[in-house]
Motif scaffolding. Structure first.
Motif, PDB file in Angstrom:
ATOM      1  N   GLY A  84      -4.956  62.010  58.220  1.00 51.47           N
ATOM      2  CA  GLY A  84      -5.552  62.267  59.525  1.00 51.47           C
ATOM      3  C   GLY A  84      -6.985  61.779  59.617  1.00 51.47           C
ATOM      4  O   GLY A  84      -7.399  61.202  60.636  1.00 51.47           O
ATOM      5  N   GLN A  85      -7.750  62.006  58.549  1.00 54.99           N
ATOM      6  CA  GLN A  85      -9.137  61.532  58.531  1.00 54.99           C
ATOM      7  C   GLN A  85      -9.205  60.009  58.572  1.00 54.99           C
ATOM      8  O   GLN A  85     -10.040  59.428  59.285  1.00 54.99           O
ATOM      9  N   THR A  86      -8.314  59.365  57.823  1.00 57.79           N
ATOM     10  CA  THR A  86      -8.279  57.895  57.829  1.00 57.79           C
ATOM     11  C   THR A  86      -7.868  57.375  59.199  1.00 57.79           C
ATOM     12  O   THR A  86      -8.413  56.374  59.685  1.00 57.79           O
ATOM     13  N   ALA A  87      -6.908  58.044  59.848  1.00 55.97           N
ATOM     14  CA  ALA A  87      -6.477  57.626  61.188  1.00 55.97           C
ATOM     15  C   ALA A  87      -7.634  57.696  62.173  1.00 55.97           C
ATOM     16  O   ALA A  87      -7.836  56.776  62.985  1.00 55.97           O
ATOM     17  N   VAL A  88      -8.431  58.762  62.100  1.00 57.12           N
ATOM     18  CA  VAL A  88      -9.602  58.890  62.980  1.00 57.12           C
ATOM     19  C   VAL A  88     -10.569  57.736  62.740  1.00 57.12           C
ATOM     20  O   VAL A  88     -11.092  57.124  63.686  1.00 57.12           O
ATOM     21  N   ALA A  89     -10.793  57.402  61.465  1.00 54.18           N
ATOM     22  CA  ALA A  89     -11.725  56.322  61.126  1.00 54.18           C
ATOM     23  C   ALA A  89     -11.216  54.973  61.622  1.00 54.18           C
ATOM     24  O   ALA A  89     -11.993  54.160  62.157  1.00 54.18           O
ATOM     25  N   ARG A  90      -9.918  54.727  61.454  1.00 56.94           N
ATOM     26  CA  ARG A  90      -9.363  53.436  61.891  1.00 56.94           C
ATOM     27  C   ARG A  90      -9.355  53.323  63.416  1.00 56.94           C
ATOM     28  O   ARG A  90      -9.572  52.240  63.968  1.00 56.94           O
ATOM     29  N   ILE A  91      -9.077  54.418  64.101  1.00 56.54           N
ATOM     30  CA  ILE A  91      -9.111  54.415  65.569  1.00 56.54           C
ATOM     31  C   ILE A  91     -10.499  54.037  66.061  1.00 56.54           C
ATOM     32  O   ILE A  91     -10.662  53.241  66.999  1.00 56.54           O
ATOM     33  N   LYS A  92     -11.523  54.580  65.398  1.00 59.72           N
ATOM     34  CA  LYS A  92     -12.898  54.258  65.779  1.00 59.72           C
ATOM     35  C   LYS A  92     -13.246  52.819  65.419  1.00 59.72           C
ATOM     36  O   LYS A  92     -13.820  52.082  66.229  1.00 59.72           O
ATOM     37  N   GLN A  93     -12.890  52.395  64.197  1.00 59.57           N
ATOM     38  CA  GLN A  93     -13.253  51.061  63.728  1.00 59.57           C
ATOM     39  C   GLN A  93     -12.606  49.968  64.567  1.00 59.57           C
ATOM     40  O   GLN A  93     -13.250  48.956  64.885  1.00 59.57           O
ATOM     41  N   PHE A  94     -11.337  50.164  64.944  1.00 61.56           N
ATOM     42  CA  PHE A  94     -10.612  49.127  65.671  1.00 61.56           C
ATOM     43  C   PHE A  94     -10.534  49.408  67.169  1.00 61.56           C
ATOM     44  O   PHE A  94      -9.811  48.725  67.890  1.00 61.56           O
ATOM     45  N   ASN A  95     -11.280  50.404  67.625  1.00 64.61           N
ATOM     46  CA  ASN A  95     -11.379  50.711  69.055  1.00 64.61           C
ATOM     47  C   ASN A  95      -9.993  50.889  69.680  1.00 64.61           C
ATOM     48  O   ASN A  95      -9.683  50.326  70.723  1.00 64.61           O
ATOM     49  N   ILE A  96      -9.168  51.702  69.017  1.00 65.08           N
ATOM     50  CA  ILE A  96      -7.816  51.968  69.502  1.00 65.08           C
ATOM     51  C   ILE A  96      -7.882  53.061  70.563  1.00 65.08           C
ATOM     52  O   ILE A  96      -8.408  54.143  70.316  1.00 65.08           O
ATOM     53  N   LYS A  97      -7.342  52.787  71.729  1.00 63.91           N
ATOM     54  CA  LYS A  97      -7.339  53.781  72.802  1.00 63.91           C
ATOM     55  C   LYS A  97      -6.115  54.675  72.622  1.00 63.91           C
ATOM     56  O   LYS A  97      -5.044  54.443  73.164  1.00 63.91           O
ATOM     57  N   GLY A  98      -6.299  55.700  71.816  1.00 58.63           N
ATOM     58  CA  GLY A  98      -5.249  56.639  71.481  1.00 58.63           C
ATOM     59  C   GLY A  98      -5.819  57.687  70.551  1.00 58.63           C
ATOM     60  O   GLY A  98      -7.016  57.687  70.252  1.00 58.63           O
ATOM     61  N   THR A  99      -4.973  58.583  70.094  1.00 57.15           N
ATOM     62  CA  THR A  99      -5.398  59.651  69.193  1.00 57.15           C
ATOM     63  C   THR A  99      -4.555  59.586  67.921  1.00 57.15           C
ATOM     64  O   THR A  99      -3.522  58.904  67.884  1.00 57.15           O
TER      65      THR A  99
END
Length: 488
Positions: free
Chosen positions: A365-380
């Motif tokens: 979950g922590q890695t998913a949050v980091a990747r969402i931020k790094q790659f500007n993914i519009k999702g959760t």
């Protein structure tokens, strides 16, 4: 048919996909809906076609308010949509796909339907065999079939959602000619896209969306800078690939032959260096995918040898290529790259697993949050991947790549991405090449091939020309090669 959308609101949890959208679209026009990935364009069109229901707002067709309870109801009222991925049945034949959902009951008039399809194909210069299996068609031909089906069902408002994402330049030209003909016949065409050059070429009126809101409208022609400002709130500058020092050989192909049941690429020798980017050009189905699959261990060569570093990888299993630092990003995101039904966090857990049976969900979950931020993914982290837009699915795929790659293989890496995302993604990839990762990618975008590659291989019917220095190659020269000029 005149289309009005009045104060449309649609929320998905805390995400405001459509936040008070009002539009007026006149008949006999090609109206562009322009916006970056995740701007809310597809959601708005799904509301207009009954796929989803708005939380509030009103749809008015020719001055009459309507309640669209399903896509079938929308088609009955004259509104149909061509989705990014055509909604067809690949296992059925073309004529059977045309008849699915038609009002003919259990005994439809097949002869009449066949004649109607042939008439529509003649009118719009489509080349579709009624008896061909849909699985054998290209994406462009499947789009043509879906357009013919919707017109046969009486659609007067045709919506196209990112229709050029997976088709060749020739198919795009044929599609645009058909849309212009439809508008001239008085039909309403709504063209949803993030590609400025296509909207500028095709549309008479443009509405721009950003972050779920309507940010502006323009009559075409309109200065590109104004459209970009409405999309992103700023002007986007484009960069070409910097010339970087190249390292030692990472991949060596020695007289490799690779084939499937349709095509064969013969006797290809190539040396790929650390930090090098090679672009693969050619019409769809010319052999680029065969080479990428062979380099990734997904397709075994029928002759020759593949080496990664000093290791002979010929006929080794796919997992051995993964262990050697090779990753493959396919063009078909949901069918080959992601798993429908799984969330972003679950994908991270699969990609980052250290043990075969135990998952550290907190870390995932922590890695998913980091990747969402790094790659500007519009999702959760809990978003199912099929609920993401096409561009956000692509960002998710790139965000799942291991950090220690030696070779990255990509099909259509920026297909479906807006300009800002393209610049951002290629910036991240260039940083990887600075660290020594090599890239081989196939693209239908000639500018992308020329701007992002060090060298080019051009494919035509299984034959290959190159490597060519991309800095010494023009768009015109590349286009001629793709068309077969210069091949023996």
């Amino acid at each position: 048919m005149k289309v009005e959308l009045r104060n449309i609101h649609k929320h998905f949890g805390p995400v405001r996909a459509n936040d008070g959208i009002s539009l007026l679209i006149e008949p006999g026009t090609i109206h562009g809906i322009l916006g970056e990935n995740g701007a809310g364009k597809s959601t708005l069109m799904k509301v207009l076609t009954g796929f989803i229901f708005a939380d509030s707002g009103e749809i008015v067709l020719d001055g009459r308010p309507v309640a669209l309870t399903s896509p079938a109801e929308a088609v009955r009222l004259g509104v149909g949509m061509l989705h990014q991925d055509p909604l067809d049945f690949p296992a059925l034949r073309v004529l059977d796909n045309l008849l699915v959902g038609s009002p003919g009951g259990i005994l439809p008039d097949r002869a009449s339907a066949r004649q109607a399809l042939q008439d529509l194909c003649t009118q719009f210069d489509f080349k579709i065999d009624p008896d061909a299996q849909v699985a054998s068609l290209s994406i462009g031909e499947r789009q043509q079939l879906e357009i013919a089906r919707l017109l046969w069902l009486g659609v007067r408002v045709l919506i196209l959602d990112e229709p050029t994402t997976a088709i060749s330049a020739q198919q795009r030209a044929k599609l645009f000619a058909a849309l212009r003909k439809l508008a001239a016949q008085g039909k309403t065409v709504i063209f949803v896209s993030h590609k400025l050059e296509e909207v500028e070429d095709l549309c008479t009126q443009v509405s721009v969306m950003a972050r779920g809101k309507l940010t502006g409208e323009a009559t075409m022609p309109c200065p590109t800078e104004r459209l970009v400002q409405m999309m992103f709130g700023q002007v986007i500058t484009f960069k070409k690939r910097e010339a970087l020092p190249l390292g030692d050989p990472i991949v060596t192909l020695d007289r490799v032959t690779v084939s499937d049941w349709r095509l064969e690429v013969n006797d290809l020798s190539l040396e790929l260096l650390a930090g090098q980017v090679i672009g693969l050009a050619g019409l769809e189905g010319s052999g680029q995918r065969l080479l990428l699959q062979a380099l990734g261990g997904l397709l075994r060569p029928t002759a020759g040898h593949i080496r990664i570093g000093s290791q002979d990888m010929t006929n080794r299993a796919y997992r051995v290529y993964l262990q050697a630092g090779v990753a493959y990003v396919p063009a078909n995101r949901l069918a080959e790259g992601l798993v429908a039904g799984l969330t972003v966090t679950e994908h991270v857990a699969l990609a980052e697993r250290k043990q075969p049976f135990l998952v550290n969900w907190q870390q995932a979950g922590q890695t998913a949050v980091a990747r969402i931020k790094q790659f500007n993914i519009k999702g959760t982290p809990t978003s199912p991947v099929e609920a993401l837009s096409g561009g956000n699915q692509q960002r998710t795929l790139l965000g799942l790549l291991p950090l220690n790659l030696r070779l990255l293989l990509m099909e259509q890496p920026t297909r479906g991405l807006d300009m800002e995302s393209i610049e951002y993604i290629w910036g991240l990839l260039q940083e990887r090449t600075r660290a020594g990762m090599a890239i081989v990618f196939a693209s239908a975008d000639l500018d992308e091939l020329l701007d992002r590659s060090d060298h080019l291989l051009v494919f035509f019917g299984g034959r290959v020309v190159g490597p060519l220095d991309s800095r010494l190659t023009t768009v015109e020269q590349l286009g001629e090669l793709i068309g077969g000029k210069g091949f023996a």
